[in-house]
Design a protein around this motif. Structure first.
Motif, PDB file in Angstrom:
ATOM      1  N   SER A   1      35.448  46.658  32.782  1.00  0.00           N
ATOM      2  CA  SER A   1      35.871  48.004  33.203  1.00  0.00           C
ATOM      3  C   SER A   1      35.124  48.436  34.462  1.00  0.00           C
ATOM      4  N   ARG A   2      35.344  47.698  35.538  1.00  0.00           N
ATOM      5  CA  ARG A   2      34.756  48.014  36.835  1.00  0.00           C
ATOM      6  C   ARG A   2      35.890  48.434  37.785  1.00  0.00           C
ATOM      7  N   PRO A   3      36.390  49.655  37.690  1.00  0.00           N
ATOM      8  CA  PRO A   3      37.578  50.037  38.463  1.00  0.00           C
ATOM      9  C   PRO A   3      37.374  50.015  39.970  1.00  0.00           C
ATOM     10  N   ASP A   4      36.207  50.397  40.467  1.00  0.00           N
ATOM     11  CA  ASP A   4      35.992  50.417  41.912  1.00  0.00           C
ATOM     12  C   ASP A   4      35.993  49.001  42.485  1.00  0.00           C
ATOM     13  N   CYS A   5      35.372  48.080  41.771  1.00  0.00           N
ATOM     14  CA  CYS A   5      35.412  46.675  42.191  1.00  0.00           C
ATOM     15  C   CYS A   5      36.835  46.146  42.126  1.00  0.00           C
TER      16      CYS A   5
ATOM     17  N   ARG B   1      37.753  56.147  30.224  1.00  0.00           N
ATOM     18  CA  ARG B   1      38.181  56.566  31.559  1.00  0.00           C
ATOM     19  C   ARG B   1      38.184  55.389  32.529  1.00  0.00           C
ATOM     20  N   SER B   2      37.107  54.594  32.509  1.00  0.00           N
ATOM     21  CA  SER B   2      37.043  53.425  33.395  1.00  0.00           C
ATOM     22  C   SER B   2      38.086  52.388  33.016  1.00  0.00           C
ATOM     23  N   ALA B   3      38.288  52.174  31.715  1.00  0.00           N
ATOM     24  CA  ALA B   3      39.307  51.224  31.264  1.00  0.00           C
ATOM     25  C   ALA B   3      40.695  51.693  31.675  1.00  0.00           C
ATOM     26  N   GLN B   4      40.940  52.996  31.614  1.00  0.00           N
ATOM     27  CA  GLN B   4      42.225  53.552  32.022  1.00  0.00           C
ATOM     28  C   GLN B   4      42.451  53.356  33.515  1.00  0.00           C
ATOM     29  N   ARG B   5      41.422  53.568  34.312  1.00  0.00           N
ATOM     30  CA  ARG B   5      41.544  53.379  35.758  1.00  0.00           C
ATOM     31  C   ARG B   5      41.850  51.918  36.092  1.00  0.00           C
ATOM     32  N   CYS B   6      41.197  50.994  35.398  1.00  0.00           N
ATOM     33  CA  CYS B   6      41.476  49.574  35.628  1.00  0.00           C
ATOM     34  C   CYS B   6      42.933  49.257  35.325  1.00  0.00           C
ATOM     35  N   LEU B   7      43.433  49.749  34.211  1.00  0.00           N
ATOM     36  CA  LEU B   7      44.828  49.511  33.854  1.00  0.00           C
ATOM     37  C   LEU B   7      45.760  50.096  34.904  1.00  0.00           C
ATOM     38  N   ASP B   8      45.489  51.314  35.341  1.00  0.00           N
ATOM     39  CA  ASP B   8      46.350  51.956  36.330  1.00  0.00           C
ATOM     40  C   ASP B   8      46.369  51.187  37.643  1.00  0.00           C
ATOM     41  N   PHE B   9      45.221  50.683  38.074  1.00  0.00           N
ATOM     42  CA  PHE B   9      45.173  49.915  39.311  1.00  0.00           C
ATOM     43  C   PHE B   9      45.969  48.620  39.190  1.00  0.00           C
ATOM     44  N   LEU B  10      45.868  47.965  38.037  1.00  0.00           N
ATOM     45  CA  LEU B  10      46.672  46.760  37.835  1.00  0.00           C
ATOM     46  C   LEU B  10      48.152  47.079  37.921  1.00  0.00           C
TER      47      LEU B  10
END
Length: 286
Positions: A160-164, A194-203
């Motif tokens: 869960s590293r959304p910025d990376c 929240r971080s896991a959600q951001r990762c999913l959204d970016f994918l």
């Protein structure tokens, strides 16, 4: 070295020369950890620090120094190495514990594991005129590496590293790991969701065509609650992608700054939040 498995600590040096090389390497590691000036670190690396290879000492490589800079977030040293040595500072390394030679280039996965967003951006920028795909697709072929078999994108999703993740995707990394992102969203506690959600959204923003995931329908109420109706229907193959999602894809491909410039409540939120935001914008324009 710190990015290798702990079981490798059991490996014992066999000669005084080899032990001396290990001592100088450790001293250099400590110097980077203490954030000593770049000029002093380079003097150490080029004149005092040695590594053991093929039964003899050799000069410590810039790519090895960059790994130390990554671990300890020494941004000025990382910037120097990347500007001075360019791609050679990201060259594959030899594993001293097996027969693999030049098979592992762990810099991107190390950057993700330690969440070194600034240095990751520097590395991607250094490769802007090079075939970056070879680095982004690298899985670390040596089984001794802690993150062997994983691309940087897969590791970013797993941790869960959304910025990376956004940096990697913007620079052309394949958007793999959708299944893992969904499972991470389910298994995360409320502080990590929240971080896991951001990762999913970016994918989702970078997936050309997501696979139809009919398995989500087995727990439709749960997944609709987590994903929202539009995204849920899209992933199940029941509806086309939401129009606003398609618009955000164009925005995401322009660079990470375009996404991070959005209001805070849109960062990593479900796409229904985007609908609400756009609706308020349209009302103000009327």
């Amino acid at each position: 070295m710190p990015w290798l498995l702990s079981s490798q600590v059991e490996h014992l040096s066999s000669s005084p020369s080899q032990r001396q090389c290990e001592r100088t390497s450790f001293s250099f590691y400590c110097a980077v950890r203490e954030q000593l000036p770049v000029w002093l670190l380079e003097d150490m690396r080029s004149m005092e620090v040695f590594s053991w290879e093929d039964g003899r000492p050799r000069t410590f490589l810039p790519s090895e120094a960059l790994l130390y800079a990554l671990v300890h977030d020494h941004q000025s040293y990382a910037r120097f190495l990347l500007s001075e040595y360019l791609v050679s500072s990201l060259r594959p390394l030899r594993c001293s514990f097996c027969c693999c030679h030049g098979s592992t280039a762990p810099h991107f996965t190390v950057a993700v594991r330690y969440n070194r967003v600034s240095i990751l951006g520097m590395m991607l920028e250094a490769l802007k005129d090079c075939p970056v795909q070879d680095f982004l697709d690298n899985r670390g072929g040596c089984s001794h590496a802690a993150d062997a078999g994983k691309t940087a994108v897969q590791l970013a999703v797993e941790l869960s590293r959304p910025d990376c993740l956004l940096l990697l995707l913007v620079h052309g990394a394949p958007p793999s790991g959708l299944d893992a992102a969904l499972q991470r969203l389910v298994s995360s506690d409320i502080t990590d969701r929240r971080s896991a959600q951001r990762c999913l959204d970016f994918l989702l923003l970078f997936l050309p065509e997501p696979p139809a995931m009919c398995c989500l329908q087995d727990e439709s109420h749960r997944w609709q609650s987590l994903l929202g109706n539009d995204v849920f229907s899209w992933l199940c193959g029941l509806a086309p992608p939401p129009l606003l999602l398609q618009a955000l894809r164009c925005l995401a491909r322009c660079g990470p700054d375009q996404i991070t410039a959005l209001p805070d409540f849109l960062h990593g939120g479900r796409f229904e939040n985007v609908n609400i935001y756009m609706h308020h914008v349209s009302l103000r324009e009327v």
